[in-house]
Enzyme design. Structure first.
Site, PDB file in Angstrom:
ATOM      1  CG  HIS A 265      -9.301   8.308  -5.049  1.00  0.00           C
ATOM      2  ND1 HIS A 265     -10.659   8.180  -5.116  1.00  0.00           N
ATOM      3  CD2 HIS A 265      -8.786   7.073  -5.266  1.00  0.00           C
ATOM      4  CE1 HIS A 265     -10.964   6.913  -5.359  1.00  0.00           C
ATOM      5  NE2 HIS A 265      -9.838   6.216  -5.456  1.00  0.00           N
ATOM      6  CD  GLU A 266      -5.146   6.054  -5.894  1.00  0.00           C
ATOM      7  OE1 GLU A 266      -5.006   5.051  -5.169  1.00  0.00           O
ATOM      8  OE2 GLU A 266      -5.946   6.090  -6.858  1.00  0.00           O
ATOM      9  CG  HIS A 269      -7.506   3.572  -1.976  1.00  0.00           C
ATOM     10  ND1 HIS A 269      -8.575   2.742  -1.736  1.00  0.00           N
ATOM     11  CD2 HIS A 269      -7.751   4.163  -3.182  1.00  0.00           C
ATOM     12  CE1 HIS A 269      -9.434   2.827  -2.762  1.00  0.00           C
ATOM     13  NE2 HIS A 269      -8.959   3.689  -3.641  1.00  0.00           N
ATOM     14  CD  GLU A 295     -12.771   3.782  -5.054  1.00  0.00           C
ATOM     15  OE1 GLU A 295     -11.749   3.116  -4.795  1.00  0.00           O
ATOM     16  OE2 GLU A 295     -12.763   4.738  -5.843  1.00  0.00           O
TER      17      GLU A 295
HETATM   18 ZN    ZN Z   1      -9.832   4.131  -5.487  1.00  0.00          ZN
END
Ligand code: ZN
Length: 501
Positions: A265-266, A269, A295
């Site tokens: 997830h990170e 980003h 996101e």
């Molecule tokens: Zn996030």
């Protein structure tokens, strides 16, 4: 015109440096700083925040903007110059509305708030955080009043994270999502035995989880020569430039899914942050279009890629190399179902794709009540638990599992949560477009090859940084607004198959 652009860029570069220095201090606060450092760190961050604000709202910047606007008529809308003037103007007008004293108060209240929240969460003692949260909500409301709004003070706060989005639009999208998701959650609750998640009841060595995560992130395309990963209580990503992007994660022996999916997830980003056009560096344009767009990138890699069957066709054999005993005899199919098990849980960041958005609806509603003064801060734990029970059928046993679980309010980030659900919607819209353009993407994921997808995102989303508003960017790429249809179809198809509905 060149002269004014150079002057504007020079001013913005210095302001950028102050903000990035504050980001380093914030990163350190959440990773390595001893707890005793909290008060002096709050002062340092406050001073930097106040100074950056003062420099930014200076009359000189307003004059430069006026001169540039008077002469920018023939500039191409997409050019760096026109975009820089446009975005700086929007931010400048917004910042001018905020009194410097309020900015400093917010920086200090939230910096201290963060350490009080950490203590409160560790002891599951809401009362320890409550007075500071009250202060933060009061300051957020003052901020909304200073910024101005038509209908709802929440609009003014939401606009900071999702420019152009209104509370009423969010509520309408959430209503559509809820109508699609609730029947699915109910149908799945009758079929829980279809998925066996017990393989994650075992212990998985922390160091090996960490190493596996680094291997996956490197393969996805996160550039470790221009970034790193560290441990934090509440994972986040920050960047000091496109060449220095910081990921954080947390690793628990008995929660295998936390570290790997959190890291992926990170890294979504992080890859976005590494992908801004370098010519945008040290300007306001070197950041994501909005948190919702940000996101969309993290959820794309975490869910659409990371929780897909194709992804684990490639990675399960490699994971078995790290954990031969725990994964002995486990098939891709078994593993795929286990990582996608739908299970109402207390903690948002560990929620499955189906129930995740219900956590967001709850926060959105509570924030609205908070900011409109319709709930006492002291009553939040009870209200939270009641809503959890209503939406997910479970009741947190303590505040750490309930109202204290998220870091956001301690940072003064009210109006932020909706962007998570918007990101979920957008992740599917963008993935579908990428596959329409490059039909080899699903097969490449199966082969452990991610550049077709990453390159598409680089060219269509990352490179622009913040040149376009989210509305403009989504319109440019998808030909329309953000929609719930593609997401609901993706979720229904995937989970009907897994649960044989
Ligand atoms: Zn996030």
């Amino acid at each position: 015109m060149d002269v004014q652009i150079r002057q504007l860029r020079a001013r913005l570069a210095e302001i950028n440096d102050l903000r990035k220095a504050a980001a380093v201090l914030n990163w350190d606060m959440q990773t390595y700083m001893p707890a005793a450092g909290a008060e002096s760190r709050a002062e340092q961050v406050s001073t930097l925040g106040k100074t950056a604000h003062q420099w930014f709202v200076a009359d000189e910047i307003g004059q430069l903007l006026e001169e540039l606007e008077a002469r920018s008529g023939d500039l191409d809308y997409d050019s760096l110059e026109a975009s820089l003037v446009r975005v700086t103007r929007r931010e400048y007008d917004r910042a001018r509305k905020l009194p410097t004293a309020l900015v400093a108060d917010l920086a200090q209240a939230t910096s201290l708030g963060h350490s009080l929240w950490q203590q409160a969460r560790a002891r599951s003692d809401f009362a320890r955080f409550e007075p500071q949260l009250e202060k933060i909500v009061d300051l957020a409301l003052q901020k909304a009043e200073a910024l101005g709004y038509d209908e709802n003070p929440y609009d003014a706060l939401l606009d900071e994270f999702e420019p152009g989005m209104k509370t009423a639009q969010v509520a309408a999208l959430f209503e559509e999502m809820r109508a699609g998701l609730v029947p699915l959650v109910e149908a799945i609750s009758d079929r829980v035995a279809a998925v066996d998640g017990s393989l994650f009841d075992q212990g998985f060595d922390r160091d090996k989880q960490w190493e596996f995560g680094i291997e996956v992130l490197t393969a996805l395309g996160f550039d470790f020569d221009r970034g790193r990963q560290d441990i934090a209580a509440h994972p986040f990503t920050t960047s000091f430039s496109t060449n220095d992007v910081r990921l954080t994660t947390r690793v628990y022996p008995h929660q295998f899914k936390t570290a790997i999916f959190g890291s992926i997830h990170e890294s979504g980003h992080g890859m976005y942050n590494q992908g801004f056009d370098p010519t945008l560096n040290r300007t306001l344009l070197s950041s994501g279009a909005s948190l919702g767009v940000h996101e969309s990138q993290s959820r794309l890699w975490e869910n659409i890629v990371g929780r897909s069957r194709g992804f684990w066709i490639h990675w399960l054999p490699r994971l078995k190399h790290y954990f031969p005993i725990q994964l002995d005899g486990i098939s891709v199919e078994h593993f795929y179902r286990a990582i996608n098990r739908v299970h109402p849980s207390f903690i948002r960041v560990e929620a499955d794709e189906v129930t995740y958005n219900l956590h967001i609806f709850l926060r959105f509603e509570i924030e609205n009540l908070m900011i409109q003064g319709q709930v006492k801060i002291a009553d939040l734990p009870e209200l939270w638990n009641d809503r959890m029970e209503e939406y997910l059928g479970i009741r947190p046993a303590d505040a750490a599992q309930g109202v204290l679980q998220d870091v956001h309010w301690s940072h003064g980030l009210i109006g932020y949560f909706p962007t998570y659900a918007l990101g979920n919607l957008l992740s599917v819209q963008l993935y579908n477009l990428a596959v329409a353009d490059r039909p080899e993407i699903p097969a490449s994921i199966k082969a452990g090859e991610y550049s077709p997808l990453l390159d598409w995102m680089r060219d269509h989303i990352h490179v622009h940084g913040r040149k376009y508003t989210p509305v403009e960017l989504i319109e440019r790429e998808t030909g329309g607004p953000i929609r719930t249809g593609p997401f609901l179809e993706y979720i229904q198809t995937k989970y009907s198959e897994i649960y044989d509905l």
